[in-house]
Write a protein that holds these residues in place. Structure first.
Motif, PDB file in Angstrom:
ATOM      1  N   UNK A 229       0.834  -1.191   0.000  1.00  0.00           N
ATOM      2  CA  UNK A 229       0.000   0.000   0.000  1.00  0.00           C
ATOM      3  C   UNK A 229       0.871   1.244   0.000  1.00  0.00           C
ATOM      4  N   UNK A 230       0.402   2.254  -0.707  1.00  0.00           N
ATOM      5  CA  UNK A 230       1.180   3.476  -0.727  1.00  0.00           C
ATOM      6  C   UNK A 230       0.625   4.502  -1.692  1.00  0.00           C
ATOM      7  N   UNK A 231       1.354   5.600  -1.829  1.00  0.00           N
ATOM      8  CA  UNK A 231       0.879   6.717  -2.632  1.00  0.00           C
ATOM      9  C   UNK A 231       1.137   6.532  -4.124  1.00  0.00           C
ATOM     10  N   UNK A 232       0.222   7.044  -4.918  1.00  0.00           N
ATOM     11  CA  UNK A 232       0.374   7.124  -6.364  1.00  0.00           C
ATOM     12  C   UNK A 232      -0.005   8.542  -6.770  1.00  0.00           C
ATOM     13  N   UNK A 233       0.839   9.168  -7.564  1.00  0.00           N
ATOM     14  CA  UNK A 233       0.560  10.522  -8.047  1.00  0.00           C
ATOM     15  C   UNK A 233      -0.341  10.407  -9.270  1.00  0.00           C
ATOM     16  N   UNK A 234      -1.496  11.089  -9.239  1.00  0.00           N
ATOM     17  CA  UNK A 234      -2.412  11.024 -10.382  1.00  0.00           C
ATOM     18  C   UNK A 234      -2.344  12.267 -11.263  1.00  0.00           C
ATOM     19  N   UNK A 235      -1.744  13.327 -10.767  1.00  0.00           N
ATOM     20  CA  UNK A 235      -1.423  14.491 -11.599  1.00  0.00           C
ATOM     21  C   UNK A 235      -0.328  15.267 -10.904  1.00  0.00           C
ATOM     22  N   UNK A 236       0.391  16.060 -11.656  1.00  0.00           N
ATOM     23  CA  UNK A 236       1.464  16.866 -11.082  1.00  0.00           C
ATOM     24  C   UNK A 236       1.682  18.091 -11.952  1.00  0.00           C
ATOM     25  N   UNK A 237       2.109  19.176 -11.317  1.00  0.00           N
ATOM     26  CA  UNK A 237       2.404  20.394 -12.069  1.00  0.00           C
ATOM     27  C   UNK A 237       3.557  21.124 -11.405  1.00  0.00           C
ATOM     28  N   UNK A 238       4.182  22.014 -12.156  1.00  0.00           N
ATOM     29  CA  UNK A 238       5.235  22.869 -11.619  1.00  0.00           C
ATOM     30  C   UNK A 238       5.174  24.214 -12.323  1.00  0.00           C
ATOM     31  N   UNK A 239       5.146  25.278 -11.527  1.00  0.00           N
ATOM     32  CA  UNK A 239       5.247  26.645 -12.035  1.00  0.00           C
ATOM     33  C   UNK A 239       6.702  27.081 -11.886  1.00  0.00           C
ATOM     34  N   UNK A 240       7.320  27.516 -12.971  1.00  0.00           N
ATOM     35  CA  UNK A 240       8.710  27.960 -12.953  1.00  0.00           C
ATOM     36  C   UNK A 240       8.713  29.484 -12.855  1.00  0.00           C
ATOM     37  N   UNK A 241       8.977  30.008 -11.656  1.00  0.00           N
ATOM     38  CA  UNK A 241       8.926  31.452 -11.433  1.00  0.00           C
ATOM     39  C   UNK A 241      10.240  32.150 -11.783  1.00  0.00           C
ATOM     40  N   UNK A 242      11.378  31.527 -11.408  1.00  0.00           N
ATOM     41  CA  UNK A 242      12.720  32.065 -11.662  1.00  0.00           C
ATOM     42  C   UNK A 242      13.647  30.885 -11.930  1.00  0.00           C
ATOM     43  N   UNK A 243      14.655  31.077 -12.751  1.00  0.00           N
ATOM     44  CA  UNK A 243      15.564  29.953 -13.011  1.00  0.00           C
ATOM     45  C   UNK A 243      16.525  29.696 -11.846  1.00  0.00           C
TER      46      UNK A 243
END
Length: 137
Positions: free
Chosen positions: A59-73
């Motif tokens: 049993x454990x976690x599964x990611x069903x969606x993911x996102x990332x906002x890139x604000x600064x490099x």
């Protein structure tokens, strides 16, 4: 498209992550795929701290969606402070949110991201109720 982190979230974990020379790409900044690795590092550390590391045979976690906002490099050299938050615990899922800032620039957000996490039985491929320790977050 930009996803905003909610105001109503709870800080549950922080960790420091070194920026490695190999994290950068030909453009001279951390490659966008590496940001997702940083998000994974802090998420898995948090689950480990609760005694629930990812387990493909249990049993454990599964990611069903993911996102990332890139604000600064981000660029080498440096060290990141990753802050992990949770919100919206439901029957079988909860939302995770993460901010990345450089230690030498406190409170300046370089990236922010999130994921919806479902608790599942890996062998049965079935969703399970979120564990109480995750629900109380």
């Amino acid at each position: 498209m930009r996803f905003e982190l909610p105001e109503d979230k709870k800080l549950v974990h922080e960790t420091r992550i070194p920026i490695r020379w190999g994290d950068m790409d030909a453009m001279g900044h951390v490659n966008n795929t590496v940001y997702f690795r940083y998000l994974e590092i802090v998420r898995v550390e948090w689950l480990d701290s609760l005694g629930h590391p990812p387990s493909p045979d249990g049993q454990g976690p599964v990611i069903v969606n993911a996102f990332c906002n890139f604000h600064r490099p981000l660029a080498y050299p440096g060290e990141i402070l990753a802050k992990h938050y949770v919100s919206n615990p439901g029957r079988s899922s909860f939302d995770t949110w993460i901010t990345l800032e450089r230690l030498d620039e406190p409170a300046v957000i370089y990236a922010s991201g999130g994921a919806t996490t479902v608790w599942q039985d890996g062998l049965a491929s079935a969703c399970l109720r979120v564990r109480p320790c995750h629900r109380s977050c």
